[in-house]
Design a protein around this motif. Structure first.
Motif, short mmCIF file in Angstrom:
data_model
loop_
_atom_site.label_atom_id
_atom_site.label_comp_id
_atom_site.label_asym_id
_atom_site.label_seq_id
_atom_site.Cartn_x
_atom_site.Cartn_y
_atom_site.Cartn_z
N HIS A 133 27.51 57.10 18.26
CA HIS A 133 27.26 58.19 19.21
C HIS A 133 25.78 58.24 19.60
O HIS A 133 25.44 58.39 20.78
CB HIS A 133 27.71 59.53 18.64
CG HIS A 133 27.49 60.65 19.57
ND1 HIS A 133 26.47 61.55 19.40
CD2 HIS A 133 28.12 60.98 20.72
CE1 HIS A 133 26.50 62.40 20.40
NE2 HIS A 133 27.49 62.09 21.22
N LEU B 148 24.91 55.39 22.02
CA LEU B 148 25.45 55.62 23.36
C LEU B 148 24.73 56.78 24.05
O LEU B 148 24.52 56.75 25.26
CB LEU B 148 26.95 55.90 23.29
CG LEU B 148 27.82 54.73 22.80
CD1 LEU B 148 29.27 55.17 22.67
CD2 LEU B 148 27.69 53.54 23.72
N ILE C 249 34.74 54.27 17.77
CA ILE C 249 34.69 54.60 19.20
C ILE C 249 35.93 55.39 19.59
O ILE C 249 35.86 56.38 20.31
CB ILE C 249 34.55 53.32 20.06
CG1 ILE C 249 33.15 52.73 19.89
CG2 ILE C 249 34.83 53.62 21.53
CD1 ILE C 249 32.99 51.34 20.47
N VAL D 225 32.73 60.67 23.94
CA VAL D 225 32.47 59.30 24.40
C VAL D 225 33.61 58.93 25.35
O VAL D 225 34.76 59.30 25.12
CB VAL D 225 32.40 58.30 23.21
CG1 VAL D 225 32.48 56.86 23.67
CG2 VAL D 225 31.11 58.52 22.42
N TYR E 70 31.23 51.70 27.09
CA TYR E 70 31.34 53.08 26.63
C TYR E 70 30.06 53.84 26.93
O TYR E 70 28.96 53.29 26.89
CB TYR E 70 31.63 53.10 25.12
CG TYR E 70 32.89 52.35 24.80
CD1 TYR E 70 34.13 52.98 24.87
CD2 TYR E 70 32.86 50.99 24.46
CE1 TYR E 70 35.30 52.28 24.61
CE2 TYR E 70 34.01 50.30 24.20
CZ TYR E 70 35.23 50.94 24.27
OH TYR E 70 36.38 50.24 24.03
N ALA F 229 28.32 57.98 26.35
CA ALA F 229 28.43 59.26 25.67
C ALA F 229 28.18 60.40 26.64
O ALA F 229 27.53 60.23 27.67
CB ALA F 229 27.42 59.34 24.52
#
Length: 167
Positions: A31, A34, A61, A70, A83, A85
């Protein structure tokens, strides 16, 4: 402090703090990575940056996506999955609060309601037990209701106005 060291320190610290809000270290590190990345990051880059396996990255994830913090992003012409966040810190706090309530507070309320509804006999111990667990249930219920109100504040125009005035 050099950027690479600062970035690593942030990711490691955020990972250690993850257990404070109910997630594991790797999940929090993903996290963090991201959250500070200006663009969506591929699974391979996450694995490389954090030195974790594909299974570990994939599982964490998926959990972050379940929390709603996410999101998967598709890039045209790319086969890899990317990906990103949630970047809005107010929205992030709301989503984390809601998820923690669902996973921690609501189950505790259910148990407290169940045990406080026990019919005590005349023993002081049982009367005290029902009284204390009933008071605890009422307190936790009020706290949960307050948390619900705080997280709903952005959903109405008065709340948005108050937040705007506070900034």
């Amino acid at each position: 402090m050099e950027f690479g060291k600062a970035k690593n320190k942030f990711i490691q610290t955020w990972g250690a703090l993850g257990s404070q809000w109910g997630i594991n270290k790797t999940m929090a590190q993903i996290h963090a990575l991201l959250m500070i990345s200006p663009e969506a990051v591929s699974m391979e880059d996450i694995m490389h940056e954090l030195q974790i396996s594909r299974g570990n990255a994939s599982m964490n994830i998926r959990a972050l996506m379940d929390w709603g913090i996410v999101f998967k992003e598709y890039k045209q012409g790319e086969r890899r999955e990317y990906y990103i966040a949630e970047k809005d810190l107010d929205e992030l706090a709301v989503k984390i609060s809601r998820e923690r309530s669902k996973r921690e507070i609501k189950p505790a309320l259910k148990v407290l309601k169940e045990v406080s509804s026990h019919e005590p006999n005349n023993s002081p111990e049982q009367i005290h037990f029902v009284d204390q667990t009933g008071k605890l249930y009422d307190f936790v219920l009020k706290a949960d209701n307050m948390l619900d109100k705080v997280t709903e504040i952005k959903d109405n125009w008065i709340g948005r106005l108050v937040l705007k005035l506070m900034k």
